[in-house]
Design a protein around this motif. Sequence first.
Motif, PDB file in Angstrom:
ATOM      1  N   GLU A  82      19.147  61.033  10.392  1.00 16.78           N
ATOM      2  CA  GLU A  82      19.426  59.834  11.183  1.00 16.78           C
ATOM      3  C   GLU A  82      20.436  58.903  10.505  1.00 16.78           C
ATOM      4  OE1 GLU A  82      18.446  59.144  14.179  1.00 16.78           O
ATOM      5  OE2 GLU A  82      17.156  60.899  14.438  1.00 16.78           O
ATOM      6  N   GLY A  83      21.007  59.352   9.386  1.00 18.73           N
ATOM      7  CA  GLY A  83      22.007  58.551   8.701  1.00 18.73           C
ATOM      8  C   GLY A  83      21.442  57.412   7.877  1.00 18.73           C
ATOM      9  N   MET A  84      20.182  57.533   7.480  1.00 18.70           N
ATOM     10  CA  MET A  84      19.543  56.486   6.689  1.00 18.70           C
ATOM     11  C   MET A  84      19.236  56.984   5.279  1.00 18.70           C
ATOM     12  SD  MET A  84      16.902  54.670   9.411  1.00 18.70           S
ATOM     13  CE  MET A  84      15.924  56.150   9.683  1.00 18.70           C
ATOM     14  N   GLN A  85      19.007  56.028   4.384  1.00 15.18           N
ATOM     15  CA  GLN A  85      18.575  56.331   3.026  1.00 15.18           C
ATOM     16  C   GLN A  85      17.179  55.768   2.803  1.00 15.18           C
ATOM     17  OE1 GLN A  85      22.006  54.797   0.670  1.00 15.18           O
ATOM     18  NE2 GLN A  85      22.214  56.939   0.027  1.00 15.18           N
ATOM     19  N   VAL A  86      16.517  56.289   1.785  1.00 16.19           N
ATOM     20  CA  VAL A  86      15.135  55.917   1.505  1.00 16.19           C
ATOM     21  C   VAL A  86      15.040  55.326   0.112  1.00 16.19           C
ATOM     22  CG1 VAL A  86      12.748  56.722   1.305  1.00 16.19           C
ATOM     23  CG2 VAL A  86      14.281  57.762   2.997  1.00 16.19           C
ATOM     24  N   GLN A  87      14.571  54.093   0.050  1.00 16.38           N
ATOM     25  CA  GLN A  87      14.226  53.460  -1.229  1.00 16.38           C
ATOM     26  C   GLN A  87      12.721  53.667  -1.397  1.00 16.38           C
ATOM     27  OE1 GLN A  87      14.408  49.051  -1.515  1.00 16.38           O
ATOM     28  NE2 GLN A  87      15.892  49.432  -3.139  1.00 16.38           N
ATOM     29  N   LEU A  88      12.328  54.330  -2.469  1.00 20.21           N
ATOM     30  CA  LEU A  88      10.962  54.829  -2.573  1.00 20.21           C
ATOM     31  C   LEU A  88      10.106  53.974  -3.492  1.00 20.21           C
ATOM     32  CD1 LEU A  88       9.099  57.092  -1.620  1.00 20.21           C
ATOM     33  CD2 LEU A  88       9.789  58.398  -3.644  1.00 20.21           C
ATOM     34  N   GLY A  89       8.994  53.502  -2.942  1.00 19.95           N
ATOM     35  CA  GLY A  89       8.048  52.716  -3.720  1.00 19.95           C
ATOM     36  C   GLY A  89       7.171  53.583  -4.604  1.00 19.95           C
ATOM     37  N   LEU A  90       7.011  53.175  -5.828  1.00 22.60           N
ATOM     38  CA  LEU A  90       6.148  53.873  -6.782  1.00 22.60           C
ATOM     39  C   LEU A  90       4.676  53.709  -6.387  1.00 22.60           C
ATOM     40  CD1 LEU A  90       8.068  52.646  -9.933  1.00 22.60           C
ATOM     41  CD2 LEU A  90       7.906  55.033  -9.171  1.00 22.60           C
ATOM     42  N   PRO A  91       3.770  54.485  -6.967  1.00 22.13           N
ATOM     43  CA  PRO A  91       2.344  54.292  -6.672  1.00 22.13           C
ATOM     44  C   PRO A  91       1.903  52.866  -7.008  1.00 22.13           C
ATOM     45  CG  PRO A  91       2.690  56.349  -7.869  1.00 22.13           C
ATOM     46  CD  PRO A  91       3.995  55.612  -7.901  1.00 22.13           C
ATOM     47  N   PHE A  92       1.090  52.305  -6.132  1.00 26.26           N
ATOM     48  CA  PHE A  92       0.556  50.961  -6.339  1.00 26.26           C
ATOM     49  C   PHE A  92      -0.793  51.068  -7.029  1.00 26.26           C
ATOM     50  CE2 PHE A  92      -1.997  47.302  -5.222  1.00 26.26           C
ATOM     51  CZ  PHE A  92      -1.122  46.236  -5.317  1.00 26.26           C
ATOM     52  N   ASP A  93      -0.910  50.435  -8.187  1.00 24.76           N
ATOM     53  CA  ASP A  93      -2.153  50.450  -8.949  1.00 24.76           C
ATOM     54  C   ASP A  93      -3.004  49.257  -8.511  1.00 24.76           C
ATOM     55  OD1 ASP A  93      -4.182  50.275 -10.897  1.00 24.76           O
ATOM     56  OD2 ASP A  93      -2.895  51.179 -12.426  1.00 24.76           O
ATOM     57  N   ASN A  94      -4.181  49.533  -7.932  1.00 22.30           N
ATOM     58  CA  ASN A  94      -5.044  48.461  -7.430  1.00 22.30           C
ATOM     59  C   ASN A  94      -5.542  47.518  -8.517  1.00 22.30           C
ATOM     60  OD1 ASN A  94      -5.397  48.693  -4.491  1.00 22.30           O
ATOM     61  ND2 ASN A  94      -6.186  50.748  -4.956  1.00 22.30           N
ATOM     62  N   ALA A  95      -5.399  47.908  -9.783  1.00 18.46           N
ATOM     63  CA  ALA A  95      -5.783  47.011 -10.872  1.00 18.46           C
ATOM     64  C   ALA A  95      -4.859  45.802 -10.969  1.00 18.46           C
ATOM     65  CB  ALA A  95      -5.801  47.778 -12.196  1.00 18.46           C
ATOM     66  N   TRP A  96      -3.772  45.798 -10.192  1.00 18.82           N
ATOM     67  CA  TRP A  96      -2.870  44.639 -10.144  1.00 18.82           C
ATOM     68  C   TRP A  96      -3.616  43.363  -9.775  1.00 18.82           C
ATOM     69  CZ3 TRP A  96       1.851  42.664 -11.111  1.00 18.82           C
ATOM     70  CH2 TRP A  96       2.341  41.639 -10.306  1.00 18.82           C
ATOM     71  N   TRP A  97      -4.535  43.468  -8.823  1.00 19.14           N
ATOM     72  CA  TRP A  97      -5.184  42.253  -8.321  1.00 19.14           C
ATOM     73  C   TRP A  97      -5.990  41.546  -9.395  1.00 19.14           C
ATOM     74  CZ3 TRP A  97      -2.583  40.987  -4.406  1.00 19.14           C
ATOM     75  CH2 TRP A  97      -2.123  41.936  -3.500  1.00 19.14           C
ATOM     76  N   PRO A  98      -6.903  42.217 -10.118  1.00 23.38           N
ATOM     77  CA  PRO A  98      -7.587  41.499 -11.204  1.00 23.38           C
ATOM     78  C   PRO A  98      -6.650  41.125 -12.351  1.00 23.38           C
ATOM     79  CG  PRO A  98      -8.272  43.812 -11.139  1.00 23.38           C
ATOM     80  CD  PRO A  98      -7.501  43.553  -9.890  1.00 23.38           C
ATOM     81  N   ALA A  99      -5.582  41.897 -12.541  1.00 19.33           N
ATOM     82  CA  ALA A  99      -4.649  41.591 -13.631  1.00 19.33           C
ATOM     83  C   ALA A  99      -3.945  40.266 -13.414  1.00 19.33           C
ATOM     84  CB  ALA A  99      -3.628  42.715 -13.790  1.00 19.33           C
ATOM     85  N   LEU A 100      -3.765  39.859 -12.160  1.00 19.69           N
ATOM     86  CA  LEU A 100      -3.080  38.605 -11.885  1.00 19.69           C
ATOM     87  C   LEU A 100      -3.767  37.418 -12.551  1.00 19.69           C
ATOM     88  CD1 LEU A 100      -2.194  38.993  -8.094  1.00 19.69           C
ATOM     89  CD2 LEU A 100      -0.609  39.029 -10.025  1.00 19.69           C
TER      90      LEU A 100
END
Length: 309
Positions: A82-100
Amino acid sequence: MAPIIANLPGCTRSSGLQGSFLQLWKSHADLTPEQWRQRLAATAAMGCRTITVQWVGLVGGDSPWMIPDASLRTVFDIARDEGMQVQLGLPFDNAWWPALSADAQGQARFFAQALTGAQGYMASAPWAEHRAFAGWYIPYELEQYHWATADSQQRLAQWLADMASSTRQHSDSVPAISTYYSVLPTEGSLVQLWRTLLDSTALRPVVQDGVGVAGWANLQGIEPLLLELRRRKVAFDVVVELFEQLPSPNNDGSDFQARSADYARVNRQLEWARTTGAEQVVAFALDPWALGDDPRAKRLLHDWQQRRG
């Protein structure tokens, strides 16, 4: 979902978008290639040349999952067609929320864990070799509320410098990461946070307009950051939110509910976005808020098409 706009005649006027997020969930693995083609063709027909996959899966927590490679390859292949490119997100670690809200040691443990996980994924994933690959997206959202102190900003900056260095081993592109202005009372400054980050490493800020959550006045909160990015001549994108958040009894983000915005509000956001100096105006997100089956989504898409016709 039916192929909504791929064959719509008369769509010659720009939609105002150059990209859209694709927020994957476990259920996306059930889509057939034809269903993916319908969705991505509709995204391309809205003028998008980039898709940002928010993440490839969630790690940790109660229900971790990863999108199957077969599904992701389908996305990459159809995006290329379709003429598009993909910027790919890395795995999201759910430990981010308590780390904040963790202390320095707790954050250090999270940073080390998330960095190792990201490095492992990039080392084993084949996507950087795909012709549609447009670089990596770091799937965490930065705001000034949780990063108010100089010490916490420096810890975050060192981690992101390590993350950026790791992505550059697998891509020539500067990694992107989202940011927004939090309406929660704090002594933190979004501009100061980004000064600290950009002094340490090269990142591509993806600045959310915040209108879907905090209303139109939220643009005042991000304007100083936009001024700073233009002053530094940093390439950045802006995100136009296509939803409006609905009240929740929890009022803490744990029970997020939203509905598609109306086109009058979205059009105003698009007019503003064109004045920011952003390289790309990115929707969050065409699917589902404009391409879904909900009546409000259909109305938003219809009105948008009428404006382009």
